[in-house]
Scaffold this active site. Structure first.
Site, PDB file in Angstrom:
ATOM      1  CG  ASP A 123      -2.252   0.675   1.064  1.00 54.08           C
ATOM      2  OD1 ASP A 123      -2.249   1.668   0.217  1.00 54.08           O
ATOM      3  OD2 ASP A 123      -2.862  -0.093   1.438  1.00 54.08           O
ATOM      4  CG  ASP A 225      -4.431   5.568   0.701  1.00 49.05           C
ATOM      5  OD1 ASP A 225      -5.448   4.877   0.980  1.00 49.05           O
ATOM      6  OD2 ASP A 225      -4.354   6.619   1.205  1.00 49.05           O
ATOM      7  CD  GLU A 279      -8.871   4.432  -1.470  1.00 49.27           C
ATOM      8  OE1 GLU A 279      -9.597   4.255  -0.734  1.00 49.27           O
ATOM      9  OE2 GLU A 279      -7.851   5.411  -1.191  1.00 49.27           O
ATOM     10  CG  HIS A 345      -8.956  -0.941   4.404  1.00 51.31           C
ATOM     11  ND1 HIS A 345      -8.748  -1.078   3.238  1.00 51.31           N
ATOM     12  CD2 HIS A 345      -8.708   0.181   5.052  1.00 51.31           C
ATOM     13  CE1 HIS A 345      -8.202  -0.051   2.728  1.00 51.31           C
ATOM     14  NE2 HIS A 345      -7.886   0.891   3.596  1.00 51.31           N
ATOM     15  CG  ASP A 346     -11.115   2.389   3.545  1.00 51.08           C
ATOM     16  OD1 ASP A 346     -10.535   2.541   4.461  1.00 51.08           O
ATOM     17  OD2 ASP A 346     -10.451   2.722   2.494  1.00 51.08           O
TER      18      ASP A 346
HETATM   19  C1  GLC Z   1      -7.885   5.456   1.848  1.00 56.34           C
HETATM   20  C2  GLC Z   1      -7.603   4.534   2.570  1.00 56.34           C
HETATM   21  C3  GLC Z   1      -8.452   4.565   4.067  1.00 56.34           C
HETATM   22  C4  GLC Z   1      -7.700   5.834   4.533  1.00 56.34           C
HETATM   23  C5  GLC Z   1      -7.512   6.945   3.715  1.00 56.34           C
HETATM   24  C6  GLC Z   1      -6.705   8.159   4.216  1.00 56.34           C
HETATM   25  O1  GLC Z   1      -8.881   5.764   1.347  1.00 56.34           O
HETATM   26  O2  GLC Z   1      -8.291   3.094   2.210  1.00 56.34           O
HETATM   27  O3  GLC Z   1      -8.215   3.549   4.891  1.00 56.34           O
HETATM   28  O4  GLC Z   1      -8.094   6.350   5.721  1.00 56.34           O
HETATM   29  O5  GLC Z   1      -6.984   6.429   2.583  1.00 56.34           O
HETATM   30  O6  GLC Z   1      -5.241   7.667   4.104  1.00 56.34           O
END
Ligand code: GLC
Length: 570
Positions: A123, A225, A279, A345-346
């Site tokens: 990541d 990310d 993402e 995980h979100d």
């Molecule tokens: C992305 C991650 C998330 C995180 C955010 C800030 O959306 O998946 O878990 O809180 O970025 O880094």
């Protein structure tokens, strides 16, 4: 003469095979054929009893991971971090978070995965760093520090900066005033996650050097990310009032994001056989295409959230779900590549949001969703614990939640006289802590996750939902997942085959065919808790059944509640 004929024949066979494999499936890639298993390291397995999962814990479970059949593991961030946002706030990109272990552990983990022929995706969090990163400490120290330009600053003598929305901030403001230099810094996420300034070529080079460091160590890919937010219009024009409701339209994919990606591709991605996935896919198909079109040399894949976002406490429309996936498939039918997922995980748990987590339907609906993820075109991303059919924990008290943005939003609602009861109902269903409860290994204390006090409460249903129990049951969700993974791995039609929706307007059944080189499969999924029929001219009465979540699968186009069947048509 005879010998010559034999040689010619061999050559003919060789070339015919070569050309058929090349013409039939153009552009084969390992990352298209992969099944990605996402591990949330904090919650997977704790080896030292501090209640937090760690790398040694994952190492102890490598054989389990291998047994799933998956061939890529994506791990959430494991770098040094003060953990304001569970590792998404990085203070040193070349070190391992203390709670998770050491670099030696990392090297051992990577080796263990590679020995098992599993690739590893890192990541990469470079929209922002931690405010405890050396860069930021220097950047905030004075207006003339060489690191000042690594972040976005707005000097206070210019007045207040135009409003920018932060999803994670207690006041929703993405600007934080810092008295040390009488200036505001920008943070799209929490105050402890200042946004990096991608306009600065020095910063971009730092990122490429970090990627180089990990690629040299042997990682096989990067998940970028929040990447859609990295570039900003740094003149910071005012945005219309209320823009935060559609903030993605304003914050995502701002030019020149594509030139940054092309530069990254040129300097790093193209140099290694690594996969890359962003993402977020922007606001439109055009955005998504521009990210992943092979000719553009940017990324391999992106993942979009349209479908994920439709699940609400009051339910969701199966028709809408079908339309979104069908639309996305058509957009990438000829060019580019998609990611398929229903959880990460979100998100809260897949079965609680898209299936039915009541005791009666949990297993069957979970298997149905697993069938969906593994039979669509696009690379499947499967979230740890979903293979067991793990469910939402649904905390009632705010004190049980650990997720920083959720706690901040609670304060925001409270401070602004909002409806706290409604807020609590909503997070019970949708808070990402639901998807982060410790992994359920067995029915011993703390589900076998830790000998200490887990950082987040274990779901009390661990005595019935756990690996040890499911290993023993041939029909468990776990064993079903393994079968579905094998099915995908043994059938390239499920990876590359043309997708065609069947009985498009059916509001209960999602059915589609996948077709490649004369091989055709029909996938039929009942998304409801009632019997449901579907229409197709395809004769399935004698079709071979490749996968089914009932022991007596339907062959008459009437599906039992949450029934899933994969038929081979020809
Ligand atoms: C992305 C991650 C998330 C995180 C955010 C800030 O959306 O998946 O878990 O809180 O970025 O880094």
């Amino acid at each position: 003469m005879k010998k010559q004929w034999v040689a010619i024949l061999i050559l003919l066979i060789f070339f015919s095979q070569k050309s058929s494999s090349q013409t039939t499936i153009p552009n084969r890639k390992w990352w298209k054929e992969a099944v990605v298993y996402q591990i949330y390291p904090r919650s997977f397995k704790d080896s030292d009893g501090n209640g937090i999962g760690d790398l040694k814990g994952i190492i102890s479970k490598l054989d389990y991971i291998k047994s799933l059949g998956v061939n890529v593991v994506w791990l959430n961030p494991i770098y040094s971090s003060p953990n304001d946002d569970n590792g998404y706030d990085i203070s040193d990109y070349r070190n391992i978070m203390k709670e998770f272990g050491t670099m030696k552990d990392f090297d051992e983990l990577l080796k263990g995965l590679h020995q098992r022929k599993i690739k590893f995706v890192m990541d990469l969090v470079v929209n922002h760093s931690s405010d405890e990163h050396e860069w930021f400490k220097k950047s905030r120290s004075s207006r003339t520090n060489p690191y000042r330009n690594y972040y976005h600053w707005w000097n206070a003598e210019r007045g207040k900066p135009p409003y920018r929305y932060s999803q994670f901030d207690i006041n929703h403001s993405a600007w934080k005033y810092d008295s040390l230099t009488n200036a505001y810094y920008l943070h799209f996420f929490s105050v402890k996650q200042p946004d990096l300034n991608w306009e600065n070529p020095q910063l971009r080079n730092e990122v490429y050097n970090i990627m180089h460091y990990w690629a040299e160590k042997g990682v096989d890919g990067f998940r970028l990310d929040a990447f859609q937010f990295v570039s900003k219009d740094t003149s910071f024009p005012p945005f219309p009032k209320g823009y935060e409701k559609n903030f993605i339209n304003y914050h995502a994919m701002v030019p020149p994001i594509h030139s940054y990606l092309q530069e990254m591709n040129n300097k790093i991605l193209s140099k290694y056989n690594v996969m890359s996935v962003a993402e977020g896919a922007g606001n439109s198909f055009q955005d998504a295409h521009d990210l992943v079109d092979e000719d553009r040399n940017e990324l391999n894949m992106a993942y979009a959230f349209d479908a994920i976002d439709i699940a609400k406490p009051e339910g969701y429309s199966v028709l809408q779900f079908k339309r979104i996936f069908t639309k996305w498939d058509s957009a990438f039918a000829n060019k580019g590549w998609l990611s398929i997922f229903l959880a990460n995980h979100d998100q809260a748990r897949m079965v609680s949001r898209f299936g039915n987590d009541s005791p009666k339907f949990r297993e069957v609906s979970s298997k149905m969703l697993t069938t969906f993820i593994l039979t669509m075109r696009g690379t499947p991303y499967y979230y740890n614990g979903d293979e067991l059919g793990m469910t939402n924990i649904g905390f009632d008290k705010i004190e049980d939640y650990k997720d920083m943005p959720t706690l901040n939003e609670y304060q925001y609602v409270k401070n602004n006289g909002g409806d706290l009861q409604k807020f609590m109902e909503n997070i019970k269903f949708s808070c990402r802590d639901n998807g982060r409860t410790p992994f359920q290994w067995d029915s011993s204390t703390n589900a076998g996750f830790s000998g200490g006090i887990p950082w987040l409460k274990v779901n009390p249903n661990y005595t019935t939902i756990n690996v040890a129990k499911e290993e023993k049951d041939a029909n468990s969700c776990l064993n079903y997942f393994r079968k579905a993974v094998q099915l995908r791995k043994n059938n390239l039609v499920l990876v590359y085959g043309k997708y065609q929706i069947v009985d498009e307007n059916n509001a209960k059944v999602y059915a589609y065919t996948r077709e490649l080189n004369g091989k055709k499969l029909l996938v039929a999924l009942n998304f409801t808790q009632e019997n449901a029929s579907f229409k197709t001219s395809i004769n399935i009465s004698k079709a071979k059944i490749l996968l089914a979540n009932y022991t007596n699968p339907s062959n008459n186009k009437i599906l039992k509640p949450y029934e899933a069947v994969v038929y081979e048509i020809n």
